[in-house]
Design a protein around this motif. Structure first.
Motif, PDB file in Angstrom:
ATOM      1  N   VAL A  35     -17.184 -13.464  58.520  1.00  0.00           N
ATOM      2  CA  VAL A  35     -18.357 -12.639  58.246  1.00  0.00           C
ATOM      3  C   VAL A  35     -18.042 -11.221  58.717  1.00  0.00           C
ATOM      4  CG1 VAL A  35     -20.798 -12.238  58.735  1.00  0.00           C
ATOM      5  CG2 VAL A  35     -19.935 -14.585  58.515  1.00  0.00           C
ATOM      6  N   ALA A  36     -18.183 -10.256  57.806  1.00  0.00           N
ATOM      7  CA  ALA A  36     -17.904  -8.863  58.144  1.00  0.00           C
ATOM      8  C   ALA A  36     -19.104  -7.982  57.824  1.00  0.00           C
ATOM      9  CB  ALA A  36     -16.682  -8.357  57.377  1.00  0.00           C
ATOM     10  N   THR A  37     -19.317  -6.990  58.685  1.00  0.00           N
ATOM     11  CA  THR A  37     -20.349  -5.974  58.476  1.00  0.00           C
ATOM     12  C   THR A  37     -19.682  -4.605  58.557  1.00  0.00           C
ATOM     13  OG1 THR A  37     -20.909  -5.823  60.839  1.00  0.00           O
ATOM     14  CG2 THR A  37     -22.148  -7.440  59.521  1.00  0.00           C
ATOM     15  N   PRO A  38     -20.353  -3.561  58.105  1.00  0.00           N
ATOM     16  CA  PRO A  38     -19.729  -2.240  58.175  1.00  0.00           C
ATOM     17  C   PRO A  38     -19.283  -1.841  59.584  1.00  0.00           C
ATOM     18  CG  PRO A  38     -21.565  -2.171  56.658  1.00  0.00           C
ATOM     19  CD  PRO A  38     -21.596  -3.533  57.322  1.00  0.00           C
ATOM     20  N   THR A  39     -20.064  -2.173  60.602  1.00  0.00           N
ATOM     21  CA  THR A  39     -19.724  -1.775  61.981  1.00  0.00           C
ATOM     22  C   THR A  39     -19.167  -2.908  62.817  1.00  0.00           C
ATOM     23  OG1 THR A  39     -21.910  -2.315  62.846  1.00  0.00           O
ATOM     24  CG2 THR A  39     -21.595  -0.072  61.977  1.00  0.00           C
ATOM     25  N   GLY A  40     -19.226  -4.132  62.316  1.00  0.00           N
ATOM     26  CA  GLY A  40     -18.827  -5.286  63.104  1.00  0.00           C
ATOM     27  C   GLY A  40     -19.948  -5.812  63.986  1.00  0.00           C
ATOM     28  N   LYS A  41     -21.076  -5.132  63.984  1.00  0.00           N
ATOM     29  CA  LYS A  41     -22.228  -5.589  64.760  1.00  0.00           C
ATOM     30  C   LYS A  41     -22.877  -6.766  64.048  1.00  0.00           C
ATOM     31  CE  LYS A  41     -23.187  -1.153  66.892  1.00  0.00           C
ATOM     32  NZ  LYS A  41     -24.105  -0.021  67.007  1.00  0.00           N
ATOM     33  N   PRO A  42     -23.654  -7.579  64.785  1.00  0.00           N
ATOM     34  CA  PRO A  42     -24.300  -8.739  64.167  1.00  0.00           C
ATOM     35  C   PRO A  42     -25.363  -8.356  63.145  1.00  0.00           C
ATOM     36  CG  PRO A  42     -24.887  -8.554  66.498  1.00  0.00           C
ATOM     37  CD  PRO A  42     -23.910  -7.473  66.197  1.00  0.00           C
ATOM     38  N   VAL A  43     -25.799  -9.363  62.383  1.00  0.00           N
ATOM     39  CA  VAL A  43     -26.751  -9.186  61.290  1.00  0.00           C
ATOM     40  C   VAL A  43     -28.148  -9.618  61.741  1.00  0.00           C
ATOM     41  CG1 VAL A  43     -27.342  -9.870  58.928  1.00  0.00           C
ATOM     42  CG2 VAL A  43     -24.922  -9.691  59.623  1.00  0.00           C
ATOM     43  N   GLN A  44     -29.114  -8.715  61.641  1.00  0.00           N
ATOM     44  CA  GLN A  44     -30.515  -9.082  61.859  1.00  0.00           C
ATOM     45  C   GLN A  44     -31.019  -9.685  60.556  1.00  0.00           C
ATOM     46  OE1 GLN A  44     -32.930  -8.889  64.580  1.00  0.00           O
ATOM     47  NE2 GLN A  44     -33.759 -10.274  63.040  1.00  0.00           N
ATOM     48  N   THR A  45     -31.257 -10.996  60.569  1.00  0.00           N
ATOM     49  CA  THR A  45     -31.712 -11.660  59.358  1.00  0.00           C
ATOM     50  C   THR A  45     -33.231 -11.565  59.239  1.00  0.00           C
ATOM     51  OG1 THR A  45     -31.926 -13.847  60.383  1.00  0.00           O
ATOM     52  CG2 THR A  45     -29.776 -13.275  59.431  1.00  0.00           C
ATOM     53  N   VAL A  46     -33.706 -11.819  58.030  1.00  0.00           N
ATOM     54  CA  VAL A  46     -35.142 -11.807  57.745  1.00  0.00           C
ATOM     55  C   VAL A  46     -35.497 -13.045  56.926  1.00  0.00           C
ATOM     56  CG1 VAL A  46     -35.376  -9.285  57.819  1.00  0.00           C
ATOM     57  CG2 VAL A  46     -34.828 -10.410  55.646  1.00  0.00           C
ATOM     58  N   LEU A  47     -36.779 -13.357  56.916  1.00  0.00           N
ATOM     59  CA  LEU A  47     -37.312 -14.420  56.068  1.00  0.00           C
ATOM     60  C   LEU A  47     -38.240 -13.792  55.062  1.00  0.00           C
ATOM     61  CD1 LEU A  47     -38.137 -17.313  58.556  1.00  0.00           C
ATOM     62  CD2 LEU A  47     -36.378 -17.276  56.793  1.00  0.00           C
ATOM     63  N   GLY A  48     -37.983 -14.026  53.790  1.00  0.00           N
ATOM     64  CA  GLY A  48     -38.839 -13.480  52.743  1.00  0.00           C
ATOM     65  C   GLY A  48     -38.908 -11.967  52.739  1.00  0.00           C
TER      66      GLY A  48
END
Length: 177
Positions: A35-48
């Motif tokens: 799993v990669a992101t632009p900054t390497g920081k974690p992903v804040q997920t959302v529901l709906g």
């Protein structure tokens, strides 16, 4: 046969199940998943798209993994995630390299939006969340309202799905890619 799979997300606004289900299921099937992101920081997920959910860890930055050859790149949805991803030049570049190398890209829900800005939508047969249908058609894609669409046009495979309700078929298509 095990595949090397890259999941690309931005750090905010990714629909939880569209990130977590493919990562977990593909790992269970024996694939190597990063799993990669632009900054390497974690992903804040959302529901709906409205309610914050949990934070999902990233393994690397997009630039750190950019030179690797992945069998499949997976783009999870979420309106905010997809809207941020579509204008990220690093994401556009890695997707263009993936397609130029004849390798697969999989996108669910709003994530096919990214294909428009990466100039990869023309002449592709795909599906997505219904609200971006006209955007994709205006970019030269053929849109269908089906749970999963696999398209081999243009010498690279595109796998798309509409929403979290299609995740079982989406993961199966990625596994078979």
């Amino acid at each position: 046969m095990a595949k090397n799979i890259l999941v690309i997300s931005t750090e905010f606004g990714t629909e939880r199940d569209e990130l977590t289900v493919p990562v977990e299921k593909l790992k269970e099937l024996g694939h190597q998943v990063t799993v990669a992101t632009p900054t390497g920081k974690p992903v804040q997920t959302v529901l709906g798209d409205k309610d914050w959910d949990f934070v999902f860890p990233a393994d690397a930055t997009i630039q750190e993994v950019g030179a690797e050859k992945f069998d499949v790149i997976v783009l999870p949805g979420g309106t905010v995630n997809a809207d941020q991803a579509r204008i990220n030049t690093d994401i556009q570049a890695i997707l263009k390299a993936q397609a130029a190398g004849g390798r697969a890209i999989a996108a669910i829900c709003h994530a096919p939006w990214v294909l428009i800005d990466a100039t990869l939508a023309p002449k592709k047969n795909l599906t997505s969340y219904t609200s971006i249908k006209i955007d994709l058609e205006n970019a030269g894609a053929q849109w269908s309202d089906v749970p999963v669409k696999v398209c081999n046009a243009g010498d690279w495979k595109l796998i798309t799905s509409r929403n979290p309700g299609d995740l079982e078929e989406f993961v199966a298509a990625i596994d078979q890619a």
